[in-house]
Write a protein that holds these residues in place. Structure first.
Motif, PDB file in Angstrom:
ATOM      1  N   LEU A  20     -54.888  -4.112  64.944  1.00 39.14           N
ATOM      2  CA  LEU A  20     -54.223  -3.396  64.057  1.00 39.14           C
ATOM      3  C   LEU A  20     -53.150  -2.662  64.612  1.00 39.14           C
ATOM      4  N   CYS A  21     -52.089  -2.658  63.516  1.00 37.94           N
ATOM      5  CA  CYS A  21     -50.734  -2.036  64.146  1.00 37.94           C
ATOM      6  C   CYS A  21     -50.970  -0.467  64.026  1.00 37.94           C
ATOM      7  N   SER A  22     -51.870   0.096  63.481  1.00 35.78           N
ATOM      8  CA  SER A  22     -52.174   1.494  63.341  1.00 35.78           C
ATOM      9  C   SER A  22     -53.693   1.840  63.062  1.00 35.78           C
TER      10      SER A  22
ATOM     11  N   ASP B 118     -53.585   4.819  57.370  1.00 35.35           N
ATOM     12  CA  ASP B 118     -53.154   3.285  57.295  1.00 35.35           C
ATOM     13  C   ASP B 118     -54.240   2.528  57.199  1.00 35.35           C
TER      14      ASP B 118
ATOM     15  N   SER C   6     -54.760  -0.404  54.376  1.00 33.83           N
ATOM     16  CA  SER C   6     -55.136  -1.798  54.933  1.00 33.83           C
ATOM     17  C   SER C   6     -56.328  -2.377  54.364  1.00 33.83           C
TER      18      SER C   6
END
Length: 367
Positions: free
Chosen positions: A229-231, A236, A240
């Motif tokens: 995952l990006c964050s 976040d 998501s």
């Protein structure tokens, strides 16, 4: 006056053979060397105990009237480094999502809000009036300020209570669940640190341990179970996985959002417990770190005077020794007391700090 029978002769001959073998074994160089080493170890252990325990370890101590407080002050035995232990499976835990707002990010930060959520819309929120100033960065995030004895949220007054009363109320709320409680938090080490330090300060960790079994960290949980995952910020993750926004940096809203996030993922209890640590082991860890910090502070004079290195200082502090303990060992045995103390074997058979016999410990105490 009867002659010995056959069985008696055989037993006698066997005893003679064993005695002969024992004499042969005891006459070898290896046996004599080992016997000498054992005697030295026993003697060193006795002398180390005398250094650690002072006059109270000596014989006929009750006959000696010239004893001062230093003579009977006991130096602590070697301490083992504390670690957090996972919770054990097989218990029907109640997983309660949990979040704190604090006056800052340091170890001395105080709690300003407690939020928690449990199944069936059971939730908790309480503002706590801190005794110290709320940092500018914390105000920017939470909107919480204090003026006199009144707490404000975004400029609006909110009901608040003292830390002691707030913790008592929270423990009572957790007790109403009637199950062993596990507090689930995002980056649980931060929340557990602030929460447990507040309990220790208010002498409530004993009562809390009867209700709270431990903590689960959802930050490490999602990093392992949902890689790539990006964050991994809670806001976040909520966006998501459950496609919603909420009032972040409000403890009650954070706790409710975390509960929804966990419910949506349906992690098994086995996975949750892999990211857990017990309440008792964490309290022990905090006490251990406090001891190490105090010992290190007392030993910094030796580092500043270049008598010992920082590495040796850390070893001494972690073993449970402060500068006053070293002075006491030197007073009891000026020649070998400090070295005996530092080279004392732990339960693992390793030296407490070092077994180096170089004569660099005497100037350590002359300063």
């Amino acid at each position: 006056m009867l002659s010995p029978g056959e069985i008696t002769k055989k037993i006698s001959e066997e005893y003679d053979r064993k005695r002969e073998k024992a004499r042969e074994r005891e006459s070898t160089i290896q046996f004599k060397k080992r016997r000498r080493e054992k005697k030295e170890q026993q003697s060193n252990h006795q002398k180390t105990c005398e250094v650690r325990e002072g006059k109270s370890y000596e014989t006929a101590v009750d006959m000696n009237n010239n004893i001062c407080s230093d003579d009977i002050c006991e130096i602590p035995p070697p301490q083992t480094e504390q670690t957090c232990k996972e919770l054990i499976p097989g218990v029907e835990y109640a997983y309660v999502s949990f979040d704190l707002e604090t006056t800052g990010l340091g170890n001395d930060s105080e709690i300003t809000q407690i939020g928690a959520a449990y199944i069936h819309d059971k939730s908790y929120s309480q503002y706590l009036l801190p005794s110290k100033r709320i940092s500018t960065s914390a105000i920017a995030l939470t909107g919480l300020t204090v003026a006199g004895s009144q707490m404000y949220k975004e400029g609006e007054p909110v009901p608040s209570t003292s830390t002691s009363e707030g913790l008592t109320n929270f423990l009572q709320w957790l007790s109403s669940i009637h199950k062993p409680v596990v507090l689930v938090a995002h980056n649980a080490r931060f929340d557990a640190n602030a929460f447990c330090r507040a309990l220790i300060t208010n002498d409530m960790n004993g009562d809390a341990g009867k209700v709270i079994q431990g903590f689960v960290d959802t930050l490490s949980l999602f990093r392992k179970e949902r890689p790539g995952l990006c964050s991994y910020k809670q806001t976040d993750l909520v966006k998501s996985f459950i496609q919603t926004d909420y009032n972040a940096h409000d403890a009650a809203s954070d706790a409710k959002a975390l509960l929804q996030l966990l419910t949506s993922q349906n992690f098994s209890e086995h996975i949750l417990l892999q990211h857990s640590f017990s309440f008792d082991s964490y309290i022990s860890l905090l006490h251990y770190h406090e001891m190490v910090q105090k010992n290190s502070s007392s030993l910094m004079c030796l580092v500043n005077n270049k008598i010992i290195s920082k590495m040796i200082m850390t070893r001494i502090a972690k073993s449970g020794l402060s500068f006053s303990h070293l002075l006491l060992a030197y007073k009891r045995d000026s020649q070998h007391g400090v070295l005996r103390l530092l080279s004392e074997n732990t339960c693992e058979g390793k030296p407490r700090v070092t077994s180096n016999k170089k004569n660099h410990w005497k100037p350590l105490l002359l300063h």
